[in-house]
Design a protein around this motif. Structure first.
Motif, PDB file in Angstrom:
ATOM      1  N   GLN A   9       0.812  -1.218   0.000  1.00  0.00           N
ATOM      2  CA  GLN A   9       0.000   0.000   0.000  1.00  0.00           C
ATOM      3  C   GLN A   9       0.845   1.268   0.000  1.00  0.00           C
ATOM      4  N   ILE A  10       2.114   1.165  -0.441  1.00  0.00           N
ATOM      5  CA  ILE A  10       2.998   2.329  -0.395  1.00  0.00           C
ATOM      6  C   ILE A  10       2.498   3.458  -1.292  1.00  0.00           C
ATOM      7  N   SER A  11       1.867   3.129  -2.421  1.00  0.00           N
ATOM      8  CA  SER A  11       1.315   4.177  -3.283  1.00  0.00           C
ATOM      9  C   SER A  11       0.211   4.943  -2.559  1.00  0.00           C
ATOM     10  N   PRO A  41       6.122  17.809  -3.077  1.00  0.00           N
ATOM     11  CA  PRO A  41       7.163  16.799  -3.336  1.00  0.00           C
ATOM     12  C   PRO A  41       6.682  15.364  -3.141  1.00  0.00           C
ATOM     13  N   TRP A  42       5.766  15.145  -2.194  1.00  0.00           N
ATOM     14  CA  TRP A  42       5.277  13.789  -1.981  1.00  0.00           C
ATOM     15  C   TRP A  42       4.386  13.328  -3.126  1.00  0.00           C
ATOM     16  N   PHE A  43       3.558  14.230  -3.660  1.00  0.00           N
ATOM     17  CA  PHE A  43       2.727  13.869  -4.814  1.00  0.00           C
ATOM     18  C   PHE A  43       3.607  13.557  -6.029  1.00  0.00           C
ATOM     19  N   LEU A  44       4.612  14.393  -6.257  1.00  0.00           N
ATOM     20  CA  LEU A  44       5.498  14.167  -7.403  1.00  0.00           C
ATOM     21  C   LEU A  44       6.285  12.868  -7.234  1.00  0.00           C
ATOM     22  N   LYS A  45       6.764  12.612  -6.013  1.00  0.00           N
ATOM     23  CA  LYS A  45       7.530  11.396  -5.770  1.00  0.00           C
ATOM     24  C   LYS A  45       6.671  10.160  -5.984  1.00  0.00           C
ATOM     25  N   ASN A  46       5.432  10.206  -5.544  1.00  0.00           N
ATOM     26  CA  ASN A  46       4.556   9.048  -5.691  1.00  0.00           C
ATOM     27  C   ASN A  46       4.287   8.751  -7.168  1.00  0.00           C
ATOM     28  N   TYR A  47       4.139   9.790  -7.967  1.00  0.00           N
ATOM     29  CA  TYR A  47       3.914   9.590  -9.409  1.00  0.00           C
ATOM     30  C   TYR A  47       5.168   9.062 -10.089  1.00  0.00           C
ATOM     31  N   GLN A  48       6.318   9.662  -9.795  1.00  0.00           N
ATOM     32  CA  GLN A  48       7.552   9.270 -10.479  1.00  0.00           C
ATOM     33  C   GLN A  48       8.044   7.892 -10.036  1.00  0.00           C
ATOM     34  N   ALA A  49       7.798   7.511  -8.776  1.00  0.00           N
ATOM     35  CA  ALA A  49       8.291   6.230  -8.273  1.00  0.00           C
ATOM     36  C   ALA A  49       7.590   5.049  -8.936  1.00  0.00           C
ATOM     37  N   ASP A  50       6.308   5.183  -9.229  1.00  0.00           N
ATOM     38  CA  ASP A  50       5.552   4.083  -9.834  1.00  0.00           C
ATOM     39  C   ASP A  50       4.334   4.669 -10.545  1.00  0.00           C
ATOM     40  N   GLN A  79       2.387   3.303 -12.470  1.00  0.00           N
ATOM     41  CA  GLN A  79       1.267   2.377 -12.503  1.00  0.00           C
ATOM     42  C   GLN A  79       0.721   2.091 -11.100  1.00  0.00           C
ATOM     43  N   GLY A  80       1.202   2.836 -10.124  1.00  0.00           N
ATOM     44  CA  GLY A  80       0.722   2.655  -8.766  1.00  0.00           C
ATOM     45  C   GLY A  80      -0.752   2.989  -8.631  1.00  0.00           C
ATOM     46  N   ALA A  81      -1.360   2.431  -7.594  1.00  0.00           N
ATOM     47  CA  ALA A  81      -2.810   2.592  -7.431  1.00  0.00           C
ATOM     48  C   ALA A  81      -3.221   4.046  -7.269  1.00  0.00           C
ATOM     49  N   ARG A  82      -2.379   4.884  -6.677  1.00  0.00           N
ATOM     50  CA  ARG A  82      -2.735   6.281  -6.437  1.00  0.00           C
ATOM     51  C   ARG A  82      -1.819   7.254  -7.192  1.00  0.00           C
ATOM     52  N   ALA A  83      -1.109   6.784  -8.208  1.00  0.00           N
ATOM     53  CA  ALA A  83      -0.292   7.683  -9.024  1.00  0.00           C
ATOM     54  C   ALA A  83      -1.147   8.715  -9.761  1.00  0.00           C
ATOM     55  N   PRO A  84      -2.274   8.341 -10.385  1.00  0.00           N
ATOM     56  CA  PRO A  84      -3.112   9.361 -11.030  1.00  0.00           C
ATOM     57  C   PRO A  84      -3.642  10.391 -10.039  1.00  0.00           C
ATOM     58  N   ASP A  85      -4.051   9.953  -8.875  1.00  0.00           N
ATOM     59  CA  ASP A  85      -4.548  10.871  -7.855  1.00  0.00           C
ATOM     60  C   ASP A  85      -3.473  11.875  -7.459  1.00  0.00           C
ATOM     61  N   SER A  86      -2.235  11.381  -7.339  1.00  0.00           N
ATOM     62  CA  SER A  86      -1.146  12.263  -6.922  1.00  0.00           C
ATOM     63  C   SER A  86      -0.909  13.361  -7.949  1.00  0.00           C
ATOM     64  N   LEU A  87      -1.033  13.056  -9.240  1.00  0.00           N
ATOM     65  CA  LEU A  87      -0.867  14.097 -10.258  1.00  0.00           C
ATOM     66  C   LEU A  87      -1.916  15.183 -10.103  1.00  0.00           C
ATOM     67  N   LEU A  88      -3.157  14.805  -9.872  1.00  0.00           N
ATOM     68  CA  LEU A  88      -4.214  15.806  -9.697  1.00  0.00           C
ATOM     69  C   LEU A  88      -3.990  16.622  -8.422  1.00  0.00           C
ATOM     70  N   PHE A  89      -3.615  15.944  -7.344  1.00  0.00           N
ATOM     71  CA  PHE A  89      -3.358  16.688  -6.109  1.00  0.00           C
ATOM     72  C   PHE A  89      -2.115  17.569  -6.247  1.00  0.00           C
ATOM     73  N   LEU A  90      -1.155  17.152  -7.065  1.00  0.00           N
ATOM     74  CA  LEU A  90       0.001  18.002  -7.346  1.00  0.00           C
ATOM     75  C   LEU A  90      -0.447  19.287  -8.035  1.00  0.00           C
ATOM     76  N   ALA A  91      -1.361  19.154  -9.008  1.00  0.00           N
ATOM     77  CA  ALA A  91      -1.907  20.339  -9.667  1.00  0.00           C
ATOM     78  C   ALA A  91      -2.622  21.237  -8.659  1.00  0.00           C
TER      79      ALA A  91
END
Length: 317
Positions: A226-228, A249-258, A260-272
Motif C-alpha cells: 500500500q505504499i502508493s 514533493p510527496w505527490f510528485l515522488k509518488n507519481y515518479q516512483a511508480d 502504474q501505482g494505485a494512487r499515481a493518477p490521484d497524486s498528479l491531480l493533487f500536485l496540480a
C-alpha cells in the motif's frame, strides 16, 4: 470330593475377575493424580502467592489416607466426578484470567502507541528533501520545457523581511485525549497497521499526527503493497493541513516512483491542486496535461469530476 474341589475353584475365579476392575481403578487414579499435579504446577505460575494479591488455588494436594482410618462414605465414582468438576472449574478460571491479561496488554500497547504519536505532534514533521528547481515537474515533460523556479515568497507565503513565526504550543489535553481514543489496528500485517492508523488520524482531522504517522510508514515500509496509497495520503495530510509546499514533493515522488501505482493518477491531480494553491499556474497546467495524457481512461472515469474541477480553476494554453 467334587464339591471340595469346586469351592476353591469358584473363589479363584472371583479373584481373577476382580483383577481387571482393580487395574482399571488404579489406572484412573493415576491419571487423575497426574492431572492434579499439572494443575498445581500451572497454579504456581499464575497464582504464585497467597498474600491477598492473587487468587488462592481451588485444587489442593490430596491428603494422604491414614492407615486404619474409616473409609469415606462416598463411592469411588462420586469421588472421581467431584475431582473432575474441581479440575474443570480451575481450568475455566485460569483460561478467563489469561484472556483478561491478554486484553489488558493489548489495550496498554494501543495507548502507548497513541502517546508516541501525540508526543511529537508539535514538532515539525519530516519532509522529503526538496527537489532542485530544474527537476521539479520538468521530468514530467521529458525536459521539453523547464518551469521557472518558485519564489521563496510563493512557497512560504511570507516575505524575506517577515520575522519567523513563534513556535507553536503543544497539543492540549483535549486533543491528546481525542487522539488516544483512535485505536491503532493490530493484525498480522504491521505495515498495513501503520498505514491504517495514519489514515484514521487523517480521516479524523488530526493532520500533524497523520503527517508524522504516515512519514513513519513510508520510511519503514517503502516496498509495502500500500505504499502508493501511503505516499499519496501523506501528501494529502500536508495539503489538507495548509502546507501545499510540503505536499507537492510527496505527490510528485509518488507519481515518479511508480506511474502504474494505485494512487499515481490521484497524486498528479493533487500536485496540480498544490500548485494552484501556491498560484503557480504554469506547473499546475503541466501536471493537468500530464494527467490527461498518461491516464485518459481515469480522466474520463474515476477521477473525471476532480479533473474537471481542477481544470476550471486555471486557464491553460
Amino acid at each position: 470330593m467334587n464339591r471340595a474341589i469346586a469351592a476353591p475353584l469358584a473363589v479363584l475365579a472371583m479373584a481373577v475377575a476382580a483383577i481387571p476392575a482393580n487395574a482399571q481403578d488404579n489406572s484412573t487414579e493415576a491419571r487423575l493424580r497426574k492431572a492434579e499435579t499439572e494443575i498445581r504446577a500451572l497454579q504456581r505460575k499464575v497464582f504464585p502467592g497467597s498474600d491477598g494479591k492473587y487468587f488462592e488455588p481451588e485444587v489442593t494436594a490430596a491428603q494422604p489416607a491414614s492407615t486404619g482410618a474409616a473409609r469415606p462414605s462416598t463411592t469411588a465414582v462420586t469421588d472421581i466426578l467431584a475431582r473432575l468438576d474441581a479440575l474443570e472449574s480451575q481450568l475455566a478460571r485460569l483460561t478467563s484470567q489469561t484472556e483478561e491479561n491478554t486484553n489488558a496488554i493489548a489495550q496498554l500497547g494501543t495507548r502507548l502507541g497513541a502517546l508516541e504519536v501525540t508526543s511529537g505532534a508539535a514538532a515539525t514533521a519530516a519532509t522529503p528533501k526538496p527537489l532542485a528547481p530544474e527537476a521539479n515537474l520538468s521530468a514530467m515533460t521529458g525536459g521539453a520545457s523547464r518551469p521557472a523556479p518558485i519564489p521563496a515568497s510563493a512557497t512560504t507565503g511570507t516575505s524575506a523581511s517577515t520575522p519567523p513565526a513563534a513556535k507553536p504550543a503543544g497539543p492540549t489535553a483535549q486533543r491528546l485525549a481525542a487522539v488516544q481514543a483512535i485505536a491503532k489496528p493490530q493484525t498480522d500485517d504491521p505495515g498495513k497497521d501503520e498505514y491504517d492508523y495514519g489514515f484514521r488520524l487523517w480521516d479524523a482531522g488530526f493532520f500533524p499526527e497523520a503527517q508524522q504517522q504516515l512519514s513513519l510508514y513510508v520510511e519503514k515500509y517503502p516496498r509495502h503493497a500500500q505504499i502508493s496509497y501511503g505516499r499519496n495520503l501523506l501528501g494529502r495530510a500536508y495539503l489538507d493541513g495548509g502546507k501545499p509546499a510540503e505536499a507537492a514533493p510527496w505527490f510528485l515522488k509518488n507519481y515518479q516512483a511508480d506511474k502504474q501505482g494505485a494512487r499515481a493518477p490521484d497524486s498528479l491531480l493533487f500536485l496540480a491542486e498544490a500548485m494552484i494553491v501556491q498560484k503557480d499556474t504554469k506547473r499546475a497546467c503541466i501536471a493537468l496535461a500530464e494527467f490527461s495524457e498518461t491516464y485518459p481512461a481515469v480522466a474520463t472515469g474515476r477521477l473525471k469530476s476532480q479533473y474537471n474541477a481542477d481544470r476550471a480553476k486555471v486557464k491553460c494554453n
